[in-house]
Structure formats: structure tokens, C-alpha cells
Design a protein around this motif. Structure first.
Motif, PDB file in Angstrom:
ATOM      1  N   GLY A 139       0.790  -1.226   0.000  1.00 25.29           N
ATOM      2  CA  GLY A 139       0.000   0.000   0.000  1.00 25.29           C
ATOM      3  C   GLY A 139       0.820   1.271   0.000  1.00 25.29           C
ATOM      4  N   ALA A 140       0.661   2.064   1.050  1.00 30.31           N
ATOM      5  CA  ALA A 140       1.292   3.379   1.103  1.00 30.31           C
ATOM      6  C   ALA A 140       2.771   3.311   1.425  1.00 30.31           C
ATOM      7  CB  ALA A 140       0.604   4.233   2.164  1.00 30.31           C
ATOM      8  N   ILE A 141       3.274   2.160   1.826  1.00 30.59           N
ATOM      9  CA  ILE A 141       4.669   2.117   2.272  1.00 30.59           C
ATOM     10  C   ILE A 141       5.608   2.236   1.081  1.00 30.59           C
ATOM     11  CG2 ILE A 141       6.395   0.818   3.567  1.00 30.59           C
ATOM     12  CD1 ILE A 141       4.130  -0.808   4.781  1.00 30.59           C
ATOM     13  N   PRO A 142       6.479   3.237   1.090  1.00 39.18           N
ATOM     14  CA  PRO A 142       7.466   3.324   0.002  1.00 39.18           C
ATOM     15  C   PRO A 142       8.471   2.192   0.184  1.00 39.18           C
ATOM     16  CG  PRO A 142       7.272   5.430   1.192  1.00 39.18           C
ATOM     17  CD  PRO A 142       6.613   4.376   2.023  1.00 39.18           C
ATOM     18  N   ILE A 143       8.350   1.153  -0.610  1.00 37.89           N
ATOM     19  CA  ILE A 143       9.290   0.040  -0.501  1.00 37.89           C
ATOM     20  C   ILE A 143       9.926  -0.279  -1.848  1.00 37.89           C
ATOM     21  CG2 ILE A 143       7.331  -1.608  -0.510  1.00 37.89           C
ATOM     22  CD1 ILE A 143      10.865  -2.184   0.951  1.00 37.89           C
ATOM     23  N   LEU A 144       9.167  -0.147  -2.941  1.00 37.60           N
ATOM     24  CA  LEU A 144       9.745  -0.508  -4.240  1.00 37.60           C
ATOM     25  C   LEU A 144      10.791   0.508  -4.671  1.00 37.60           C
ATOM     26  CD1 LEU A 144       6.659  -1.876  -6.195  1.00 37.60           C
ATOM     27  CD2 LEU A 144       8.117  -2.986  -4.510  1.00 37.60           C
ATOM     28  N   ARG A 145      10.503   1.788  -4.467  1.00 38.83           N
ATOM     29  CA  ARG A 145      11.459   2.823  -4.855  1.00 38.83           C
ATOM     30  C   ARG A 145      12.753   2.692  -4.036  1.00 38.83           C
ATOM     31  NH1 ARG A 145      10.178   7.899  -7.335  1.00 38.83           N
ATOM     32  NH2 ARG A 145       7.996   7.470  -6.846  1.00 38.83           N
ATOM     33  N   GLU A 288      -2.275  -5.285  14.172  1.00 34.88           N
ATOM     34  CA  GLU A 288      -3.523  -5.126  13.426  1.00 34.88           C
ATOM     35  C   GLU A 288      -3.317  -5.304  11.923  1.00 34.88           C
ATOM     36  OE1 GLU A 288      -5.594  -1.689  15.118  1.00 34.88           O
ATOM     37  OE2 GLU A 288      -6.226  -3.146  16.621  1.00 34.88           O
ATOM     38  N   ALA A 289      -3.844  -4.392  11.110  1.00 37.09           N
ATOM     39  CA  ALA A 289      -3.765  -4.606   9.660  1.00 37.09           C
ATOM     40  C   ALA A 289      -2.565  -3.897   9.034  1.00 37.09           C
ATOM     41  CB  ALA A 289      -5.062  -4.148   8.991  1.00 37.09           C
ATOM     42  N   TYR A 290      -1.630  -3.420   9.866  1.00 31.35           N
ATOM     43  CA  TYR A 290      -0.443  -2.757   9.311  1.00 31.35           C
ATOM     44  C   TYR A 290       0.440  -3.739   8.552  1.00 31.35           C
ATOM     45  CZ  TYR A 290      -1.120   1.899  11.120  1.00 31.35           C
ATOM     46  OH  TYR A 290      -1.596   3.170  11.320  1.00 31.35           O
ATOM     47  N   ASN A 291       1.234  -3.207   7.656  1.00 30.38           N
ATOM     48  CA  ASN A 291       2.221  -3.970   6.905  1.00 30.38           C
ATOM     49  C   ASN A 291       3.616  -3.483   7.271  1.00 30.38           C
ATOM     50  OD1 ASN A 291       0.926  -4.725   3.541  1.00 30.38           O
ATOM     51  ND2 ASN A 291       0.005  -5.039   5.535  1.00 30.38           N
ATOM     52  N   ALA A 292       4.615  -4.307   7.031  1.00 29.19           N
ATOM     53  CA  ALA A 292       5.997  -3.866   7.179  1.00 29.19           C
ATOM     54  C   ALA A 292       6.886  -4.769   6.355  1.00 29.19           C
ATOM     55  CB  ALA A 292       6.431  -3.901   8.636  1.00 29.19           C
ATOM     56  N   VAL A 293       7.945  -4.201   5.833  1.00 26.64           N
ATOM     57  CA  VAL A 293       8.902  -4.970   5.052  1.00 26.64           C
ATOM     58  C   VAL A 293      10.282  -4.756   5.672  1.00 26.64           C
ATOM     59  CG1 VAL A 293       9.888  -5.401   2.785  1.00 26.64           C
ATOM     60  CG2 VAL A 293       7.493  -4.691   2.976  1.00 26.64           C
TER      61      VAL A 293
ATOM     62  N   ARG B 158       3.605  15.760   9.637  1.00 25.30           N
ATOM     63  CA  ARG B 158       4.408  15.623  10.843  1.00 25.30           C
ATOM     64  C   ARG B 158       5.495  14.580  10.625  1.00 25.30           C
ATOM     65  NH1 ARG B 158       3.471  14.436  16.836  1.00 25.30           N
ATOM     66  NH2 ARG B 158       2.870  16.558  17.297  1.00 25.30           N
ATOM     67  N   VAL B 159       6.672  14.883  11.129  1.00 19.08           N
ATOM     68  CA  VAL B 159       7.765  13.920  11.101  1.00 19.08           C
ATOM     69  C   VAL B 159       8.316  13.827  12.520  1.00 19.08           C
ATOM     70  CG1 VAL B 159      10.050  13.396  10.167  1.00 19.08           C
ATOM     71  CG2 VAL B 159       8.369  14.567   8.724  1.00 19.08           C
ATOM     72  N   LEU B 160       8.381  12.620  13.051  1.00 14.30           N
ATOM     73  CA  LEU B 160       8.977  12.392  14.372  1.00 14.30           C
ATOM     74  C   LEU B 160      10.161  11.467  14.147  1.00 14.30           C
ATOM     75  CD1 LEU B 160       6.049  11.384  16.811  1.00 14.30           C
ATOM     76  CD2 LEU B 160       7.157  13.612  16.608  1.00 14.30           C
ATOM     77  N   GLY B 161      11.369  11.954  14.440  1.00 17.67           N
ATOM     78  CA  GLY B 161      12.508  11.095  14.141  1.00 17.67           C
ATOM     79  C   GLY B 161      13.405  10.839  15.327  1.00 17.67           C
ATOM     80  N   ILE B 162      13.851   9.595  15.427  1.00 22.62           N
ATOM     81  CA  ILE B 162      15.002   9.274  16.270  1.00 22.62           C
ATOM     82  C   ILE B 162      16.167   9.249  15.295  1.00 22.62           C
ATOM     83  CG2 ILE B 162      16.111   7.496  17.680  1.00 22.62           C
ATOM     84  CD1 ILE B 162      13.289   6.625  18.540  1.00 22.62           C
ATOM     85  N   SER B 297       1.156  11.508   7.191  1.00 19.08           N
ATOM     86  CA  SER B 297       0.699  12.313   6.057  1.00 19.08           C
ATOM     87  C   SER B 297      -0.799  12.115   5.883  1.00 19.08           C
ATOM     88  CB  SER B 297       1.447  11.944   4.781  1.00 19.08           C
ATOM     89  OG  SER B 297       1.025  10.687   4.339  1.00 19.08           O
ATOM     90  N   GLN B 298      -1.413  13.056   5.159  1.00 18.84           N
ATOM     91  CA  GLN B 298      -2.876  13.054   5.098  1.00 18.84           C
ATOM     92  C   GLN B 298      -3.441  11.796   4.469  1.00 18.84           C
ATOM     93  OE1 GLN B 298      -4.126  16.774   3.395  1.00 18.84           O
ATOM     94  NE2 GLN B 298      -4.038  17.847   5.356  1.00 18.84           N
ATOM     95  N   ALA B 299      -2.896  11.385   3.336  1.00 22.73           N
ATOM     96  CA  ALA B 299      -3.477  10.228   2.658  1.00 22.73           C
ATOM     97  C   ALA B 299      -2.827   8.917   3.102  1.00 22.73           C
ATOM     98  CB  ALA B 299      -3.377  10.388   1.143  1.00 22.73           C
ATOM     99  N   ALA B 300      -1.508   8.893   3.205  1.00 22.22           N
ATOM    100  CA  ALA B 300      -0.824   7.631   3.515  1.00 22.22           C
ATOM    101  C   ALA B 300      -1.033   7.217   4.960  1.00 22.22           C
ATOM    102  CB  ALA B 300       0.668   7.746   3.218  1.00 22.22           C
ATOM    103  N   GLY B 301      -1.265   8.180   5.855  1.00 22.42           N
ATOM    104  CA  GLY B 301      -1.394   7.826   7.265  1.00 22.42           C
ATOM    105  C   GLY B 301      -0.029   7.785   7.933  1.00 22.42           C
ATOM    106  N   GLN B 302       0.197   6.756   8.745  1.00 21.74           N
ATOM    107  CA  GLN B 302       1.428   6.668   9.525  1.00 21.74           C
ATOM    108  C   GLN B 302       2.415   5.696   8.898  1.00 21.74           C
ATOM    109  OE1 GLN B 302      -0.068   5.560  13.437  1.00 21.74           O
ATOM    110  NE2 GLN B 302      -0.326   7.730  13.922  1.00 21.74           N
ATOM    111  N   LEU B 303       3.595   6.201   8.604  1.00 21.92           N
ATOM    112  CA  LEU B 303       4.658   5.381   8.035  1.00 21.92           C
ATOM    113  C   LEU B 303       5.853   5.418   8.970  1.00 21.92           C
ATOM    114  CD1 LEU B 303       4.612   6.878   4.423  1.00 21.92           C
ATOM    115  CD2 LEU B 303       3.548   4.726   5.141  1.00 21.92           C
ATOM    116  N   MET B 304       6.671   4.367   8.962  1.00 20.09           N
ATOM    117  CA  MET B 304       7.923   4.438   9.704  1.00 20.09           C
ATOM    118  C   MET B 304       9.049   3.804   8.903  1.00 20.09           C
ATOM    119  SD  MET B 304       8.957   3.495  13.632  1.00 20.09           S
ATOM    120  CE  MET B 304       9.290   1.771  13.395  1.00 20.09           C
ATOM    121  N   PHE B 305      10.216   4.434   8.990  1.00 23.77           N
ATOM    122  CA  PHE B 305      11.417   3.977   8.306  1.00 23.77           C
ATOM    123  C   PHE B 305      12.471   3.726   9.376  1.00 23.77           C
ATOM    124  CE2 PHE B 305       9.902   5.303   4.121  1.00 23.77           C
ATOM    125  CZ  PHE B 305       8.908   6.205   4.477  1.00 23.77           C
ATOM    126  N   TYR B 306      13.038   2.531   9.394  1.00 23.42           N
ATOM    127  CA  TYR B 306      13.887   2.099  10.504  1.00 23.42           C
ATOM    128  C   TYR B 306      15.190   1.506   9.995  1.00 23.42           C
ATOM    129  CZ  TYR B 306      15.246  -1.422  14.042  1.00 23.42           C
ATOM    130  OH  TYR B 306      15.926  -2.209  14.921  1.00 23.42           O
TER     131      TYR B 306
END
Lengths: 437, 437
Positions: A139-145, A288-293, B158-162, B297-306
Motif C-alpha cells: 500500500g502506502a509504504i514506500p518500498i519498491l522505490r 492489526e492490519a499494518y504492513n511492514a517490510v 508531521r515527522v517524528l525522528g530518532i 501524512s494526510q493520505a498515507a497515514g502513519q509510516l515508519m522507516f527504521y
């Protein structure tokens, strides 16, 4: 180069359902931002729908609606086609026609890409146009780029993904509430997380399509959905989940893509199945219904990408990200990074895959049981990491965790255990992933 | 377009320390993969170092080494310059010279970008060359490219970063082992996670530079390091961490970038300070020296990059990802998406920022204490979410959590509480982030 040009970039949208209507909304609500980011206004040229006159989630000017999708994508004033119909046909024919006619394409169609991606990639390359599909996986997760571009100077060795929200919701409920599978599925259906016919999600077809796409991009080779070993979660029991809990682990449906170095050079493997992962693993906290890669690469180490894996607005966000890049490229008359399958690696069968097993056996509480069980493992060359006896008498259980071995050997051990007189039942069999040996 | 061209892309490397030597290694070890992904061989044209004849982590052919960095970046056979020297000068002068001479630039230099980014972005635009800097924020984690490209069709709020591994390691140790700050800092220094002079990390300068870069990209505006309110972790006590634990929360040093809608239109705020976040928040599970960036973000919702936020190989992975894109662009004679600051938003002061406070007060165990404390809050228009009295007599404590209010009003409340006769000590003051109101 920094100003906004007058000539608009014109977009044909195929499909106006849950995702399509959000695409229309974002193009309209963010018109100024999109124009500034693209360098030209982004306009809807038309919206192809199956039937006119339906009530939709978004208002579309009537003159933009058409049932003639093929006519729309081959119009000369269309620069970009967004395909959110899904399924194999007519999506494939429309995308090919669009590319041939000189439009770039953004699609969210994982089933089509997993079944026939190379045909589409070749058509895009021949037409010198972009074909982007970030929305097709997670879905919304930027993973392919990130896989295609950010990690282009690194060597990805492994991708572990929770890429299906429905099954993650079900397994999360089983873990937190102790529900059984069908109870959790009922709840998922009531909340709209699972469809009336949940087969594609529950049996792992959806995740397998995404695994094929991830493996192809991560390893620069071709992996199709049929190359992906697939097991769903319908057989996962409350007792499996409880066993995992005792191991301080959790059961997740994982899409696993691996680059395996062998004596004859590297090969790849892709599989989807439920597995135990330790609670300390970053994927264990995906609720819940979240995804992660989760991505492992030689130089970058361990990365994780987390977010909503489905839903109209999140999927539309991913579509719009691709749309902005494709639109910029059209204006500059260039093409972005395409697929590369130069590595052309062999795909291993599931039997050849290396994995670990967690087994729970109901056994007779007699001297010699442990020796007989250990013998079954050693006969097939599988080494045991831990074995633990629990309960006495009729409740006697053995919990065995193996070291890494081929899935074929592990399967043979399980078969032999099932046939043993001492073993009343093999009550839980689960692969173990994401843990140190 | 799909074959590998004969003309190599030639790279000048500035700096051959921890990161630079890994860049050399990756360019050499992955030559075949890079050639296939770029479409041409990638060659080192030269490596500028401060002194010749030193022992390095990687073998560099002697004829490539030079102390004349300016001569190297202005050589006609150099297509790309990778800058991993760090600091303001000579890095700035070299990058500007390289761009002016027609080379694209990849840099990991967060301090320079946060101080003088706009000068560099303008120079890149004028030269029609790429200036990429994924490695400058959160090491190997692909976060800038997703913000700039994947979310280009969405509205980040909003961006919250460690974004600093050293401070995360210290706070994680304080949380898991109950250590005090200086004890945890000692351990971080012994393990190589903190430098001998830890000021840049501990006082939040490093995180503030990254916050400026993140805010600029996320909101398409200009935010400099000096616009970022900055508080470090040196004042965080074992008791603060214990208070957080009692609230089922954890203390993290956060880089917070916000888009705030006001009556006069949107503005932005950027700040770095320790804050409590609930353990259920995805950022709470970011352990040891890992980094993570949480994006709303408004459409994507909550994302996290780790992922790993520092280290030679991870940072080099990010550099190489940029290098592949920049090299592809040079071959195609195009330029990737650059910075956009079209939104040109005002930056709020810290006092105007909306936040919440968690306060712990040692108080006299007398009737009227609670009323007096509540009065101090209400006088400044700050509403209390919860208040809890603990202990009796000399151990009496009040734990107060406020609703959202301006940081200025909250600060005024704290000052007034400190002056109150009833209040023996304000023993812990911590902002609360990432929680539902």
C-alpha cells in the motif's frame, strides 16, 4: 526548469472504486502542490468506469466519465494512465495499449505484475515510457522505490515482509485475545478487514504475488508468482499461537525472499508461510492490519519500512507519488529507472530452502521417547537446537527447535515423527524465522 | 538503453575515512552490479585525502590519491563528486566548484546542508546537475527519497525522528538498565557509539541539523538549523526515565517537524528535545543505536522507516544509492527531482508550538495543594488531562499530565509551580509526544 509550465500533464484514470475515487480527490484537492512539484498542472483527462450513473465516493464531472477504457487510453491528449481496476484482463490489454500509444503508466495491480510483469516491463522499455507500481506492494509504504533506487549500490540478501493486512489482523487477534482462526476471521470480516470470500488473503495468494514482485526487484532477476512457495494461515491454531507465546515469539504470515550463495553461484528463493518470529524482532510489533517490510543488505544492514498496507487513501498516496515522478519524466522527456533482470538467477524449490522448525509433540511418557525422536532428526541430518519436555503422563509433550536445515529434510523428519508409535500427535509445526541461530 | 555503455562514469571521492573507505570498497566489490544498474562502468577517478602515506581501511591505488581536492573536483574527466569530509569548509567550496565545473554531487554532510543548503541547491539548479544527500539523515535509512518522491502526491503533516544513534543508545541503556546519564554515556564511549567529545550528539546539534533537512523536504519550504529549537539529553535523569516507565512510556530524543494550520494559513515548526512516548508507539521499540523516522501524512497515514543511523558501511550504502541515480542521470543528461521551497512557510518559535507536559512534583502533603497546583495551570489556560497523587507525608508526589497547550504557556506554569511554597521540587518535566490526547 523551476517554474510551472502552462501545458498540463493529462491523466486517464481506469477505475473509480475505493482507490480510484481517492486518486480523483487527491488530484483535485492538491492541485496547487502537484503543479509546483511536477512543474505543470496535473489534469484529469477522463475516468473509465464499468457503468455510468452510479453513486461514487467522489464527485466526477460527468463529461469525464466513459465506459470506453480503450478509447480513453489511446487518446492523443493523454500523457499518463493510472490503472486501478485490478485483475488480469482487461487491465493488461489496456496498459499495453497505453504504453504503445506513448503514455506512461502507474498501476496498483499486483496480480498482473506477478503473473506477467516481464511482458509489461518490456513494453514500457520498448515505448521508452515509465511503468511504476509502488502501490502494488504494501500500500502506502514506500518500498519498491527504496529497493530499486536507494539500495541500488548495495546487495540485498533477504526481504521479510508482512505484506497482507487481513492475515496480520487475524494473527494479531489470535495472539492478543487468544481467539481461534475462524473467530478472528469473523471479526476481520465484520470490521471490513477481510472480504466475504477471504481466500486470496487467507491462503496467501495476495502475499505470494507481492513476494514475487519484491524478489524480482531486490535481486534484479525474474521471479513469478508461481515460483513462490505458498502456505496460508487457515491451519494456524490457537495452540500454535500459544506455543509461540511460550517461546516469547509471535506467529506472522511472512513473505520471504532470499539470495542464497551456493557452490554454483547465487540463487533465489521466495516463499509465503506462517512462521514464528521472536518478539524482539522489529516485525513482531507490527499490529492489526499494518504492513511492514524488513530488508537485510550487505552494507546497509537491517532496514524496516512500516505503514498501512491497504485502504483507498493510503494506496492513492502511493499512486500519486508515482504519478508525480512519471509526470516530471514526461515533461523532461526521459524515463526513470526501469526493471533490471540482468542477474537472471535460478529459483530454488521450497525443499532446497534452508529454514528452522519448531515442533510440539504429544508423546508417551516413557523412557526412550527422547532418544527415538532425536534419532528421527539425526537420520535426516537435521540437528536439534533445543528440546524440552513438558508435563507428565498423558500430558507429556516435547517441544523441539531445530537448527537450520533444508525444508525437505525437516519435512521428512516431521513425517517420520507422525508415524512413530511413541508420538500420539504432532500438535504444532511451525517454521522459525528472524532469530539468531 | 538497456546495455552497458563503454564510456565509464568517473567518480571523485573527497575523504577516505570511515565512510569514504567503504565507498571505495563498494565501488570495487560491486563493479559488475553497478555497471548493470547504471548502464556504464563506475570508475574512481581520484581520492582526495588530507595526507598521503597513511594506513587506510581500504587499499587505494597510490596514483588515485591526491591532496589537491580542488584540482580533483575540477578535472574534466570527473562526472560525479562524492563528498564525505564533513564540516563547513573546505566541503562547501569544493561542492560549489564541482557543480560549477559540471559534476553532479553526492554528499553526507548534514551540518553543511542545514547551515547553507539553499546556496548549494541553487548552485545545483544553476548547473543543471544533481545534488543528492540521502546519507546526511539517518544513515542507511532511505528517508529523503521517500519524502521527496514517494510522498510527492501527499501532504506530510508531521515527522517524528530518532535521528541520533548515540543519544538513543544512552536513553535505551537508561531505560533497560536503570543507569544514570553519565554512566550510560561512559558505556556508549567505551563501545564507540559516542565520541570523546560527545557535545554534538548529546546536546542535540546533530539531530537539529537533520531536523532542518527533514522539515525542508517534508514541507517544501526552507528551515535552517538555527530555526530548530534544541534541547539535549544531558539533563535527563534516571528519575525522569523511571517516571516515563510508570506511565508505560519511554524517553527518546526526538526531532519533531510539524505543519501547523493556523488562521493565517499553514506554518512549520521544528524542534529537538527529549520527550516521553508511549511504549505502544512504533518509535518506542527503536533500541540501541538504531534510528527511525515516523512520518504522518494526510493520505498515507502513519509510516515508519527504521535502520542503522550511522557507521561506515550503512552510510556508504546510502551514498552509493545516490551515486547510481546521479550516474544514470548523467548518462541520460537529465537532472532528478531537486529541492522545492515553493511553499515558503513561516517558522514558529518554540513558545508557539503546541505540546503536552508530564510533570512530577514533590509536594507538601497538605489540604489545598492540589487546588493550588490546578490553579497555576488554569491561570495560564492550560488544561489538565490527569493528576495523580502518590505517597504520603514527606514522600507526597503529584504527577500531572497536561492537555495540548502552547509551550510558552506550559513553561509559565512550570515556572509558577517552582515558585510555590507547597511545591518542594519540580522533580521531572518532560514533553509528551506520539500519544492520543
Amino acid at each position: 526548469m523551476n517554474g510551472v509550465m502552462d501545458r498540463p500533464v493529462r491523466v486517464a484514470l481506469l477505475g473509480c472504486g475505493v482507490v480510484g475515487s481517492q486518486v480523483v480527490r487527491l488530484i483535485r484537492d492538491q492541485a496547487d502542490d502537484l503543479a509546483a512539484r511536477v512543474g505543470a498542472p496535473v489534469e484529469l483527462a477522463g475516468v473509465a468506469v464499468r457503468r455510468l450513473g452510479l453513486r461514487r465516493d467522489v464527485e466526477v464531472p460527468e463529461e469525464l466519465l466513459t465506459t470506453d477504457a480503450l478509447g480513453l487510453v489511446t487518446r492523443d491528449d493523454v500523457d499518463l494512465v493510472v490503472e486501478v481496476i485490478g485483475g488480469i484482463e482487461p487491465a493488461r490489454g489496456l496498459i499495453l495499449a497505453a504504453l504503445e500509444h506513448g503514455a506512461s503508466v502507474v498501476t496498483a495491480n499486483k496480480a498482473l505484475l506477478a503473473e506477467d510483469g516481464p511482458t509489461l516491463y518490456a513494453a514500457a522499455a520498448a515505448a521508452d515510457r515509465d511503468l511504476f507500481y509502488e502501490a502494488a506492494v504494501a500500500g502506502a509504504i514506500p518500498i519498491l522505490r527504496p529497493l530499486r533506487e536507494s539500495l541500488a549500490g548495495d546487495r540485498v540478501t533477504r526481504v521479510l515482509g508482512i505484506v497482507n493486512g487481513t492475515t496480520n489482523f487475524i494473527l494479531d487477534r489470535m495472539d492478543t485475545l487468544g481467539s481461534g482462526f475462524s473467530e478472528a476471521l469473523d471479526e476481520a470480516q465484520q470490521l471490513g478487514y477481510a472480504e466475504a470470500d477471504p481466500t486470496a488473503d487467507v491462503e496467501g495468494f495476495d502475499a505470494a504475488a507481492k513476494a514475487a514482485i519484491l524478489a524480482s526487484l531486490a535481486f534484479h532477476t525474474r521471479v513469478a508468482a508461481l515460483d513462490v512457495h505458498r502456505e496460508g494461515i487457515a491451519e494456524v491454531t490457537a495452540s500454535d499461537v500459544a506455543s509461540a507465546r511460550e517461546m516469547d515469539s509471535v506467529v506472522k504470515l511472512l513473505a520471504i525472499c532470499e539470495l542464497i550463495e551456493g557452490p554454483d553461484g547465487p540463487s533465489v528463493a521466495a516463499r509465503v508461510h506462517p512462521a514464528m518470529i521472536p518478539r524482539s524482532h522489529p516485525l513482531a510489533n507490527v499490529r492489526e492490519a499494518y504492513n511492514a517490510v524488513f530488508v537485510e543488505s550487505q552494507a546497509a544492514g537491517q532496514l524496516m519500512f512500516y505503514g498501512p498496507g491497504a485502504g483507498g487513501a493510503p494506496t492513492a498516496s502511493a499512486v500519486l507519488g508515482d504519478l508525480v515522478t512519471a509526470a516530471r519524466n514526461r515533461l523532461a522527456d526521459v524515463r526513470g529507472a526501469g526493471e533490471s533482470s540482468y542477474a537472471d538467477l535460478p529459483v530454488l524449490t521450497m525443499g532446497q530452502t534452508q529454514t528452522r522448525y519448531h515442533l510440539q509433540l504429544d508423546v508417551d511418557d516413557k523412557a526412550g521417547v527422547l532418544a527415538a525422536v532425536a534419532q528421527a532428526f539425526s537420520e535426516h541430518g537435521v540437528s536439534i537446537q533445543t528440546v524440552r519436555q513438558e508435563g507428565r503422563g498423558d500430558d507429556a509433550q516435547l517441544v523441539v527447535v531445530s537448527h537450520t536445515a533444508s525444508d525437505a529434510d525437516l519435512g521428512a523428519v516431521v513425517e517420520e515423527l507422525r508415524a512413530m508409535a511413541y508420538v500420539r500427535e504432532v500438535s504444532s509445526v511451525m517454521r522459525v524465522e528472524g532469530a539468531a541461530e
